[in-house]
Design a protein around this motif. Structure first.
Motif, PDB file in Angstrom:
ATOM      1  N   SER A 142       0.340  -4.819  -1.492  1.00  0.00           N
ATOM      2  CA  SER A 142       0.849  -3.496  -1.834  1.00  0.00           C
ATOM      3  C   SER A 142       1.026  -2.695  -0.542  1.00  0.00           C
ATOM      4  O   SER A 142       0.225  -2.815   0.388  1.00  0.00           O
ATOM      5  CB  SER A 142      -0.113  -2.800  -2.790  1.00  0.00           C
ATOM      6  OG  SER A 142      -1.435  -2.837  -2.282  1.00  0.00           O
ATOM      7  N   GLU A 149      -0.748  -3.246 -10.179  1.00  0.00           N
ATOM      8  CA  GLU A 149      -0.497  -4.560  -9.611  1.00  0.00           C
ATOM      9  C   GLU A 149      -0.557  -5.660 -10.671  1.00  0.00           C
ATOM     10  O   GLU A 149      -1.176  -5.504 -11.721  1.00  0.00           O
ATOM     11  CB  GLU A 149      -1.534  -4.873  -8.517  1.00  0.00           C
ATOM     12  CG  GLU A 149      -1.541  -3.901  -7.352  1.00  0.00           C
ATOM     13  CD  GLU A 149      -2.318  -2.621  -7.642  1.00  0.00           C
ATOM     14  OE1 GLU A 149      -2.744  -2.420  -8.802  1.00  0.00           O
ATOM     15  OE2 GLU A 149      -2.495  -1.831  -6.710  1.00  0.00           O
ATOM     16  N   ASN A 202       0.392  -0.019   1.004  1.00  0.00           N
ATOM     17  CA  ASN A 202      -0.457   1.160   1.229  1.00  0.00           C
ATOM     18  C   ASN A 202      -1.499   0.791   2.267  1.00  0.00           C
ATOM     19  O   ASN A 202      -1.742  -0.392   2.518  1.00  0.00           O
ATOM     20  CB  ASN A 202      -1.171   1.554  -0.068  1.00  0.00           C
ATOM     21  CG  ASN A 202      -1.903   0.375  -0.689  1.00  0.00           C
ATOM     22  OD1 ASN A 202      -1.293  -0.457  -1.364  1.00  0.00           O
ATOM     23  ND2 ASN A 202      -3.195   0.270  -0.431  1.00  0.00           N
ATOM     24  N   LYS A 251      -1.621  -2.522   7.549  1.00  0.00           N
ATOM     25  CA  LYS A 251      -2.388  -2.035   6.403  1.00  0.00           C
ATOM     26  C   LYS A 251      -3.819  -1.638   6.774  1.00  0.00           C
ATOM     27  O   LYS A 251      -4.482  -0.923   6.040  1.00  0.00           O
ATOM     28  CB  LYS A 251      -2.509  -3.150   5.348  1.00  0.00           C
ATOM     29  CG  LYS A 251      -1.482  -3.090   4.255  1.00  0.00           C
ATOM     30  CD  LYS A 251      -1.819  -4.104   3.169  1.00  0.00           C
ATOM     31  CE  LYS A 251      -2.927  -3.674   2.243  1.00  0.00           C
ATOM     32  NZ  LYS A 251      -2.519  -2.962   1.053  1.00  0.00           N
ATOM     33  N   SER A 309      -1.925   2.523  -4.388  1.00  0.00           N
ATOM     34  CA  SER A 309      -0.714   1.718  -4.182  1.00  0.00           C
ATOM     35  C   SER A 309       0.543   2.553  -4.442  1.00  0.00           C
ATOM     36  O   SER A 309       0.536   3.441  -5.290  1.00  0.00           O
ATOM     37  CB  SER A 309      -0.720   0.504  -5.116  1.00  0.00           C
ATOM     38  OG  SER A 309      -1.882  -0.259  -4.906  1.00  0.00           O
ATOM     39  N   HIS A 354     -11.557   1.145  -4.171  1.00  0.00           N
ATOM     40  CA  HIS A 354     -10.185   0.711  -3.917  1.00  0.00           C
ATOM     41  C   HIS A 354      -9.249   1.651  -4.655  1.00  0.00           C
ATOM     42  O   HIS A 354      -9.681   2.403  -5.516  1.00  0.00           O
ATOM     43  CB  HIS A 354     -10.017  -0.722  -4.425  1.00  0.00           C
ATOM     44  CG  HIS A 354      -9.084  -1.543  -3.573  1.00  0.00           C
ATOM     45  ND1 HIS A 354      -9.503  -2.204  -2.456  1.00  0.00           N
ATOM     46  CD2 HIS A 354      -7.763  -1.796  -3.679  1.00  0.00           C
ATOM     47  CE1 HIS A 354      -8.468  -2.838  -1.914  1.00  0.00           C
ATOM     48  NE2 HIS A 354      -7.392  -2.597  -2.646  1.00  0.00           N
TER      49      HIS A 354
HETATM   50 MG    MG Z   1      -3.337  -3.703  -2.829  1.00  0.00          MG
END
Ligand code: MG
Ligand code: TXA
Length: 367
Positions: free
Chosen positions: A155, A193, A157, A57, A163, A251
């Motif tokens: 997640s 999420e 991504n 990630k 995501s 984010h």
């Molecule tokens: Mg995440």
């Protein structure tokens, strides 16, 4: 006995899940669907596998992961007994915790507890708490039940990016870079999420990340008050730890610049981009009439409808951001979500996505 095509599909998918279980047991990574977003799974008892999650990630190692557990089989019991399932992970399980679990698991709610001493520090980012959830997606449940253990899954991504809500999104995110096993369970229903509630202080439930399950719904179903972060917080609380990685200002971000506009103020949102000459995608509420012709002389606006119902908006948010990001717009504008806690989850994601958006060379991107 003849097998019709739906039977053979089932057999096929259970063979794939068995292979995924084997991959997890061997310390490999498996991307799998949950009802919220796709996760990048690894054995929660294997430090090397956990390390792979962080490197894949590109996530800093002090950002803790969520442990995913199987829900017990419900068929023979009215009230499921979660105590033995949680015992290997959690130090104290309060009455409130059990009330939340019984009301919302399996489902899009993550709870943070004081961790059992055997929980690996690598997965908690060195903190003495652990985040746990039981996802509702049937494929996630089957994987977890067959694996018979905890699976860490952020997640799926790259750190700071949007995501994934489909198997194709995960492939797009990591494709080429590695030979990742991806379970395809279709499009995610929730789309953002899980809600995260911190119970580790023992006395107070604190909201760390808003999601589809709101404090109002928690109150209605359990009578438990969920405090906002900072509300009634003790001065000694350590705010410096990155408890929730999504709590960084930047984010969930697309590469195309993204901004929000206030009702009726599309042109104001452009003032930040005086030189913009070309193509701007403007999301408009499906409940409202279109922007009309009063655009900007040098800008080509194109309208994209977004749902005015908060749950449907959440389901489609990341899908829309990904699609728009790939269409080569110069700027994407979204309407500011209305006030009201049912919008808190998407407002939170949209604001961070705006802050982190743009090519990664741009100055303010920190993740
Ligand atoms: Mg995440
Ligand atoms: O819906 C979800 O929760 C998805 C699916 C795959 O289950 N997972 C997910 O994981 O969103 P991730 O890693 O992208 O976000 C998990 C969040 C992070 O922001 C992390 O900081 C927070 O959970 N978290 C994990 N452990 C924690 C802890 N001990 N204390 C506080 N926050 C924690």
């Amino acid at each position: 006995m003849s097998t019709d095509s739906s039977d053979s599909k089932l057999l096929q998918s259970s063979a794939v899940i068995n292979e995924a279980v084997q991959t997890l047991r061997e310390g490999g990574l498996v991307a799998f669907p949950t009802e919220t977003v796709y996760g990048l799974g690894a054995d929660a008892k294997n430090s090397k596998a956990i390390e792979k999650v962080f490197t894949t990630k590109g996530r800093p190692s002090n950002h803790p992961l969520i442990v995913h557990l199987a829900a017990p089989d419900k068929f023979d019991q009215a009230q499921v007994d979660w105590v033995p399932i949680l015992a290997p992970w959690v130090r104290d399980l309060s009455e409130d915790a059990l009330a939340l679990i019984n009301a919302f698991w399996p489902g899009p709610l993550t709870l943070v507890f004081k961790k059992d001493k055997n929980v690996l520090n690598e997965l908690t980012g060195g903190q003495d708490t652990v985040a746990i959830r039981a996802p509702a997606h049937p494929m996630a449940q089957e994987l977890l039940r067959k694996f018979k253990g905890g699976v860490v899954a952020p997640s799926a991504n790259r750190f700071g990016k949007v995501s994934p809500t489909s198997a194709a999104d995960v492939r797009h995110e990591f494709g080429g870079a590695l030979d990742l096993m991806i379970l395809d369970g279709g499009d995610c229903e929730v789309g953002i999420e899980s809600t995260i509630i911190d119970l580790s202080s023992g006395d107070k439930a604190v909201l760390l990340r808003p999601g589809i399950i709101t404090p109002g719904e928690v109150m209605a179903k359990t009578g438990i008050k969920v405090f906002q972060r900072g509300e009634n917080q003790m001065a000694s609380d350590d705010e410096s730890l990155p408890k929730v990685s999504g709590s960084l200002r930047a984010h969930y971000a697309p590469t195309t610049p993204l901004r929000l506009y206030a009702p009726g103020r599309v042109l104001d949102a452009l003032s930040e981009f005086p030189d913009i000459k070309s193509r701007v995608a403007v999301a408009v509420w499906d409940s409202e009439s279109s922007l009309g012709e009063d655009g900007h002389p040098s800008v080509h606006f194109e309208e994209v409808e977004v749902p005015s119902d908060s749950a449907t908006f959440a389901t489609l948010l990341y899908r829309s951001l990904r699609d728009l990001d790939q269409q080569g717009w110069d700027l994407i504008l979204f309407p500011e979500p209305p006030a009201g806690e049912e919008w808190d989850g998407v407002r939170d994601r949209l604001q961070r996505a705006c802050f982190g958006s743009g090519p990664s060379s741009s100055s303010h991107v920190n993740s």
